[in-house]
Design a protein around this motif. Structure first.
Motif, PDB file in Angstrom:
ATOM      1  N   LEU A  14     -23.400  13.996  47.895  1.00 57.88           N
ATOM      2  CA  LEU A  14     -24.484  13.898  48.862  1.00 57.88           C
ATOM      3  C   LEU A  14     -24.160  14.694  50.116  1.00 57.88           C
ATOM      4  O   LEU A  14     -25.012  15.371  50.688  1.00 57.88           O
ATOM      5  CB  LEU A  14     -24.728  12.422  49.210  1.00 57.88           C
ATOM      6  CG  LEU A  14     -25.134  11.533  48.020  1.00 57.88           C
ATOM      7  CD1 LEU A  14     -25.293  10.084  48.489  1.00 57.88           C
ATOM      8  CD2 LEU A  14     -26.432  12.028  47.413  1.00 57.88           C
ATOM      9  N   ALA A  15     -22.896  14.628  50.553  1.00 53.26           N
ATOM     10  CA  ALA A  15     -22.511  15.379  51.745  1.00 53.26           C
ATOM     11  C   ALA A  15     -22.601  16.869  51.508  1.00 53.26           C
ATOM     12  O   ALA A  15     -23.082  17.634  52.349  1.00 53.26           O
ATOM     13  CB  ALA A  15     -21.085  14.991  52.148  1.00 53.26           C
ATOM     14  N   VAL A  16     -22.136  17.322  50.321  1.00 52.35           N
ATOM     15  CA  VAL A  16     -22.209  18.743  49.998  1.00 52.35           C
ATOM     16  C   VAL A  16     -23.651  19.210  49.963  1.00 52.35           C
ATOM     17  O   VAL A  16     -24.015  20.269  50.465  1.00 52.35           O
ATOM     18  CB  VAL A  16     -21.506  19.013  48.647  1.00 52.35           C
ATOM     19  CG1 VAL A  16     -21.771  20.429  48.191  1.00 52.35           C
ATOM     20  CG2 VAL A  16     -20.008  18.755  48.777  1.00 52.35           C
ATOM     21  N   ALA A  17     -24.520  18.380  49.319  1.00 49.72           N
ATOM     22  CA  ALA A  17     -25.926  18.751  49.231  1.00 49.72           C
ATOM     23  C   ALA A  17     -26.554  18.855  50.606  1.00 49.72           C
ATOM     24  O   ALA A  17     -27.371  19.734  50.875  1.00 49.72           O
ATOM     25  CB  ALA A  17     -26.674  17.724  48.379  1.00 49.72           C
ATOM     26  N   ALA A  18     -26.139  17.929  51.522  1.00 52.88           N
ATOM     27  CA  ALA A  18     -26.740  17.940  52.856  1.00 52.88           C
ATOM     28  C   ALA A  18     -26.344  19.182  53.636  1.00 52.88           C
ATOM     29  O   ALA A  18     -27.097  19.673  54.473  1.00 52.88           O
ATOM     30  CB  ALA A  18     -26.325  16.680  53.607  1.00 52.88           C
ATOM     31  N   GLN A  19     -25.132  19.703  53.381  1.00 50.43           N
ATOM     32  CA  GLN A  19     -24.639  20.846  54.138  1.00 50.43           C
ATOM     33  C   GLN A  19     -24.954  22.180  53.464  1.00 50.43           C
ATOM     34  O   GLN A  19     -24.779  23.228  54.082  1.00 50.43           O
ATOM     35  CB  GLN A  19     -23.117  20.717  54.308  1.00 50.43           C
ATOM     36  CG  GLN A  19     -22.693  19.469  55.093  1.00 50.43           C
ATOM     37  CD  GLN A  19     -21.201  19.243  55.036  1.00 50.43           C
ATOM     38  OE1 GLN A  19     -20.463  20.062  54.492  1.00 50.43           O
ATOM     39  NE2 GLN A  19     -20.734  18.133  55.585  1.00 50.43           N
ATOM     40  N   ALA A  20     -25.386  22.151  52.232  1.00 48.48           N
ATOM     41  CA  ALA A  20     -25.605  23.398  51.496  1.00 48.48           C
ATOM     42  C   ALA A  20     -26.737  24.192  52.127  1.00 48.48           C
ATOM     43  O   ALA A  20     -27.753  23.624  52.541  1.00 48.48           O
ATOM     44  CB  ALA A  20     -25.935  23.097  50.041  1.00 48.48           C
ATOM     45  N   PRO A  21     -26.578  25.502  52.239  1.00 54.04           N
ATOM     46  CA  PRO A  21     -27.667  26.316  52.785  1.00 54.04           C
ATOM     47  C   PRO A  21     -28.873  26.312  51.860  1.00 54.04           C
ATOM     48  O   PRO A  21     -28.742  26.118  50.651  1.00 54.04           O
ATOM     49  CB  PRO A  21     -27.044  27.722  52.875  1.00 54.04           C
ATOM     50  CG  PRO A  21     -25.940  27.712  51.859  1.00 54.04           C
ATOM     51  CD  PRO A  21     -25.414  26.311  51.832  1.00 54.04           C
ATOM     52  N   ALA A  22     -30.028  26.501  52.438  1.00 50.12           N
ATOM     53  CA  ALA A  22     -31.253  26.510  51.646  1.00 50.12           C
ATOM     54  C   ALA A  22     -31.237  27.675  50.661  1.00 50.12           C
ATOM     55  O   ALA A  22     -30.751  28.769  50.962  1.00 50.12           O
ATOM     56  CB  ALA A  22     -32.464  26.612  52.561  1.00 50.12           C
ATOM     57  N   VAL A  23     -31.763  27.437  49.467  1.00 48.63           N
ATOM     58  CA  VAL A  23     -31.856  28.474  48.446  1.00 48.63           C
ATOM     59  C   VAL A  23     -33.195  29.182  48.630  1.00 48.63           C
ATOM     60  O   VAL A  23     -34.256  28.590  48.460  1.00 48.63           O
ATOM     61  CB  VAL A  23     -31.776  27.883  47.032  1.00 48.63           C
ATOM     62  CG1 VAL A  23     -31.926  28.976  45.982  1.00 48.63           C
ATOM     63  CG2 VAL A  23     -30.460  27.135  46.846  1.00 48.63           C
TER      64      VAL A  23
END
Length: 458
Positions: A14-23
């Protein structure tokens, strides 16, 4: 301490998903005066280009008694056109370091033409010429030739392939005869034989028009130059009639249908099928994730119990298949020698009851979502083929109206909670389903208890 570590592990995705740049995928979208939707996307990572065309016609646009036309045109579109001799498409593209392919579904027919960067104009020319002048090269003889090819393909892929008739039986049972998903995409032998040349021509004139199509040009391209080339080759093609409106009722089943089909197979196989959400509709992502929890890999629930622990099944799979107007959810399992489909169905019933009564844990969902994300990002690495960005841009435009739907699509899965999967299972995986047993010839007793002989095949 152990509980705290578990919480931390589950929180990582969840943390990784929250910080991932938009595709995001940059697109230049415009429409020609004839109604053709055009999407350009520059990706210079590899010196190749692709022209990906979707005609918004598949077997779902056909009518009872006139099936198989869309798939027939998938073949005819590679036979040459008004200014391209028969066989030249393959020869010319090979010389340009590329190739061509096509596919047909219930909802659309797509064509992909690939080449090295300097073959861009050739790819555009070939694609535009068949849109503009296929009928100039088509004849009753060429239609008959490809009709025979399609019939042979049907024999190889359906009648003569083990378990090959399963999805035809499922489709005609899930959907009433008036519904366009009732018949298989390849059509019936009788309809292919009965179709006149004029029937085929009328179908082309109605659906294979610029105003019923979209073209994606992607790869190592100059956007301004490509826009000019698109206008040059497609701009003068006249619009066609507006395709007729197609009112389609939502399909329902009022009970379970237990069917048995005898086939030239060695082991019994069970197919369970339910009506499910359409592509990109609410709960479509939840049903895809649920398929992963149930049968996505060796750690999934059904694989672990049926194949690994109990050793009563050779294999098991589950998948959500969303189309434009509806969807279908499948669970498929093949029995091991000495075991029955009743045994397998009992275990599947237990696992479906479990997921309906209690949400999967966070680790199960994280495993599935991580797999979806990995596959999703892998598809962004190429522009060509049927899994690259060009085809995905066309798919997003067709199903959602937005070609750059990448971030929103991935967001559907990142936003899922375990409870969403349970809610979807309770809504869709009910007793109203089709349970098809395919068993060896002369061994109808190996089918699920209470099965009836399958209806005559379409």
């Amino acid at each position: 301490m152990r509980r705290l570590l578990t919480v931390l592990v589950l929180a990582v995705p969840l943390a990784v998903a929250a910080q991932a740049p938009a595709v995001t995928v940059d697109v230049d979208r415009f429409q020609l005066d004839n109604g053709l939707d055009v999407i350009l996307h520059r990706d210079a990572s590899v010196p190749t280009v692709t022209v990906n065309t979707w005609y918004h016609v598949g077997s779902g646009r056909e009518a009872p008694g006139r099936t198989g036309f869309a798939h027939l045109f998938e073949h005819l579109m590679f036979e040459g056109s008004g200014h391209v001799p028969e066989g030249a498409i393959d020869t010319w593209l090979e010389e340009a370091g590329g190739g061509a392919n096509g596919s047909t579904t219930r909802d659309r027919t797509n064509y992909t033409t690939d080449a090295a960067t300097n073959g861009l104009e050739l790819a555009l020319y070939l694609d535009a010429d068949r849109m503009a002048s296929l009928l100039d090269a088509m004849s009753p003889e060429s239609v008959d030739g490809q009709r025979d090819v399609v019939k042979n393909e049907r024999r190889q892929s359906y009648e003569n392939r083990p378990y090959g008739l399963a999805f035809s039986v499922l489709g005609q049972t899930l959907y009433p005869a008036s519904h366009p998903y009732h018949w298989p995409t390849i059509g019936s032998m009788d309809d292919l034989s009965a179709a006149s040349y004029d029937d085929v021509v009328d179908f082309f004139r109605t659906y294979y028009t610029p105003n019923n199509a979209s073209v994606v040009v992607a790869g190592d391209i100059d956007l301004d130059e490509t826009r000019a080339l698109v206008q040059k080759w497609y701009g003068s093609i006249p619009s066609g009639p507006e395709p007729p409106l197609q009112p389609i009722a939502t399909p329902t089943l009022d009970r379970e249908h237990r069917l048995v089909l005898e086939d030239a197979v060695q082991l019994p196989r069970l197919y369970l099928a339910w009506h499910a959400p359409a592509a990109y509709a609410p709960a479509d992502a939840a049903m895809q994730a649920l398929a992963g929890v149930l049968a996505g890999g060796k750690n999934s629930r059904l694989y672990r119990r049926l194949v690994y622990e109990l050793e009563i099944a050779q294999d098991v799979s589950a998948f959500q298949d969303g189309d434009l107007h509806s969807g279908t959810f499948y669970v498929v399992a093949t029995a091991r020698p000495g075991h029955t489909l009743d045994e397998i169905e009992a275990v599947i019933a237990e696992e479906l009851a479990a997921v309906r009564s209690e949400a999967p844990d966070g680790r199960e969902l994280a495993r599935v979502v991580n797999g979806v994300e990995a596959s999703f990002l892998d598809g962004l690495e190429t522009v060509d083929g049927f899994r690259g960005k060009a085809d995905q841009l066309n798919a997003y435009l067709f199903f959602t109206g937005t070609p750059d739907f990448f971030e929103e699509d991935l967001g559907r899965f990142r936003a899922l909670s375990p409870r969403d999967l349970t809610d979807a299972a309770m809504t869709f995986l009910t007793d109203r389903r089709v349970a098809l047993s395919i068993v060896p010839e002369g061994a109808a007793e190996l089918a699920l208890t209470g099965s009836e002989t399958a209806v005559p095949l379409f």
